[in-house]
Design a protein around this motif. Sequence first.
Motif, PDB file in Angstrom:
ATOM      1  N   UNK A 141      13.323  47.269 -15.052  1.00  0.00           N
ATOM      2  CA  UNK A 141      12.614  46.434 -16.038  1.00  0.00           C
ATOM      3  C   UNK A 141      11.290  47.088 -16.445  1.00  0.00           C
ATOM      4  N   UNK A 142      10.915  46.887 -17.706  1.00  0.00           N
ATOM      5  CA  UNK A 142       9.705  47.518 -18.223  1.00  0.00           C
ATOM      6  C   UNK A 142       9.000  46.589 -19.205  1.00  0.00           C
ATOM      7  N   UNK A 143       7.720  46.793 -19.376  1.00  0.00           N
ATOM      8  CA  UNK A 143       6.908  46.060 -20.344  1.00  0.00           C
ATOM      9  C   UNK A 143       6.599  47.005 -21.495  1.00  0.00           C
ATOM     10  N   UNK A 144       6.848  46.568 -22.722  1.00  0.00           N
ATOM     11  CA  UNK A 144       6.531  47.380 -23.903  1.00  0.00           C
ATOM     12  C   UNK A 144       5.246  46.852 -24.527  1.00  0.00           C
ATOM     13  N   UNK A 145       4.286  47.734 -24.713  1.00  0.00           N
ATOM     14  CA  UNK A 145       3.008  47.367 -25.320  1.00  0.00           C
ATOM     15  C   UNK A 145       2.835  48.148 -26.622  1.00  0.00           C
ATOM     16  N   UNK A 146       2.751  47.450 -27.736  1.00  0.00           N
ATOM     17  CA  UNK A 146       2.526  48.091 -29.025  1.00  0.00           C
ATOM     18  C   UNK A 146       1.114  47.784 -29.505  1.00  0.00           C
ATOM     19  N   UNK A 147       0.437  48.778 -30.041  1.00  0.00           N
ATOM     20  CA  UNK A 147      -0.913  48.592 -30.573  1.00  0.00           C
ATOM     21  C   UNK A 147      -0.865  48.843 -32.077  1.00  0.00           C
ATOM     22  N   UNK A 161     -12.327  67.457 -47.885  1.00  0.00           N
ATOM     23  CA  UNK A 161     -13.039  68.652 -47.409  1.00  0.00           C
ATOM     24  C   UNK A 161     -14.085  68.313 -46.349  1.00  0.00           C
ATOM     25  N   UNK A 162     -14.660  67.119 -46.448  1.00  0.00           N
ATOM     26  CA  UNK A 162     -15.680  66.702 -45.474  1.00  0.00           C
ATOM     27  C   UNK A 162     -15.143  65.642 -44.513  1.00  0.00           C
ATOM     28  N   UNK A 163     -13.851  65.705 -44.256  1.00  0.00           N
ATOM     29  CA  UNK A 163     -13.215  64.714 -43.378  1.00  0.00           C
ATOM     30  C   UNK A 163     -13.839  64.731 -41.985  1.00  0.00           C
ATOM     31  N   UNK A 164     -14.137  63.547 -41.427  1.00  0.00           N
ATOM     32  CA  UNK A 164     -14.612  63.514 -40.037  1.00  0.00           C
ATOM     33  C   UNK A 164     -13.504  63.917 -39.077  1.00  0.00           C
ATOM     34  N   UNK A 165     -13.902  64.306 -37.878  1.00  0.00           N
ATOM     35  CA  UNK A 165     -12.924  64.649 -36.845  1.00  0.00           C
ATOM     36  C   UNK A 165     -12.296  63.379 -36.283  1.00  0.00           C
ATOM     37  N   UNK A 166     -11.142  63.546 -35.667  1.00  0.00           N
ATOM     38  CA  UNK A 166     -10.442  62.409 -35.098  1.00  0.00           C
ATOM     39  C   UNK A 166     -11.156  61.802 -33.908  1.00  0.00           C
ATOM     40  N   UNK A 167     -10.746  60.588 -33.577  1.00  0.00           N
ATOM     41  CA  UNK A 167     -11.356  59.888 -32.448  1.00  0.00           C
ATOM     42  C   UNK A 167     -10.303  59.385 -31.461  1.00  0.00           C
ATOM     43  N   UNK A 168      -9.278  60.218 -31.258  1.00  0.00           N
ATOM     44  CA  UNK A 168      -8.243  59.840 -30.298  1.00  0.00           C
ATOM     45  C   UNK A 168      -8.797  59.735 -28.884  1.00  0.00           C
ATOM     46  N   UNK A 169      -9.892  60.430 -28.616  1.00  0.00           N
ATOM     47  CA  UNK A 169     -10.524  60.327 -27.295  1.00  0.00           C
ATOM     48  C   UNK A 169     -11.078  58.919 -27.068  1.00  0.00           C
ATOM     49  N   UNK A 170     -11.680  58.338 -28.118  1.00  0.00           N
ATOM     50  CA  UNK A 170     -12.193  56.962 -28.040  1.00  0.00           C
ATOM     51  C   UNK A 170     -11.037  55.975 -27.904  1.00  0.00           C
ATOM     52  N   UNK A 171      -9.977  56.232 -28.656  1.00  0.00           N
ATOM     53  CA  UNK A 171      -8.780  55.373 -28.623  1.00  0.00           C
ATOM     54  C   UNK A 171      -8.148  55.376 -27.226  1.00  0.00           C
ATOM     55  N   UNK A 172      -8.046  56.545 -26.627  1.00  0.00           N
ATOM     56  CA  UNK A 172      -7.479  56.638 -25.280  1.00  0.00           C
ATOM     57  C   UNK A 172      -8.357  55.935 -24.249  1.00  0.00           C
ATOM     58  N   UNK A 220     -10.135  53.326 -24.875  1.00  0.00           N
ATOM     59  CA  UNK A 220      -9.824  51.913 -25.121  1.00  0.00           C
ATOM     60  C   UNK A 220      -8.536  51.511 -24.384  1.00  0.00           C
ATOM     61  N   UNK A 221      -7.517  52.352 -24.471  1.00  0.00           N
ATOM     62  CA  UNK A 221      -6.260  52.072 -23.763  1.00  0.00           C
ATOM     63  C   UNK A 221      -6.494  52.046 -22.254  1.00  0.00           C
ATOM     64  N   UNK A 222      -7.261  53.009 -21.771  1.00  0.00           N
ATOM     65  CA  UNK A 222      -7.497  53.161 -20.336  1.00  0.00           C
ATOM     66  C   UNK A 222      -8.336  52.016 -19.760  1.00  0.00           C
TER      67      UNK A 222
END
Length: 206
Positions: free
Chosen positions: A24-30, A54-65, A67-69
């Motif tokens: 059995x498993x729990x599925x979590x969708x964000x 051209x002036x796009x900011x960098x990603x923030x997957x580190x902040x997102x992770x 948040x998950x953690x």
Amino acid sequence: GGNALTYSIVNDLDLLIRTGYSRPAIVVGIPNINQKTRQRDLTPPFLKQDLDESNSPLGKADVYLEFIDTEVIPLIETNYKTTTERIAVGHSREGLMVMYSLLAKPKLFNGHLSLSPALWREDNLFVKKFRGFVQNNDTIASKLFLTLGDLEVDKMKHAFDMTIDVLDKNAAKAHFKSLYFPNANHASNPFLTAPMGLDWILKTKK
């Protein structure tokens, strides 16, 4: 990801559990609020969020992770009976974030299911970062399952092949599986291959 793939994953797992192939498993969708927040949250911090700006900011997957953690996982663990086994699943840019999570928080998930990942961005920069990560670690403590449709574009295939080459050359360090799914494109591949990845990662030992 909190989208159609989440509901497909739920159905896939339901079948695997009922037929005894998975515990059995729990599925979590964000869910993503909009395209801009999706780009922001799923893009690694060394890549531009939007290649068309051209002036796009960098990603923030580190902040997102983070948040998950620190918020999502504790919320689930407080309200449900859980184990320490966690699998990250993602398609396209979500698949890129799933792979980035291995670099940023290697022990947060012990399964990584990356479906048609967008590894090609900015001249395959992620692949170069991934190569360094693998070479600098004695072992990768996660099951990795990567897939691509054989009808996907060449830039996707090239980056995917480079990534698999890194894993092949360091096979003693990693427990991984990869495949090209026949007659699948970028849109159909995740729905066709997610069940295979879940089965491989979660399969009950008979």
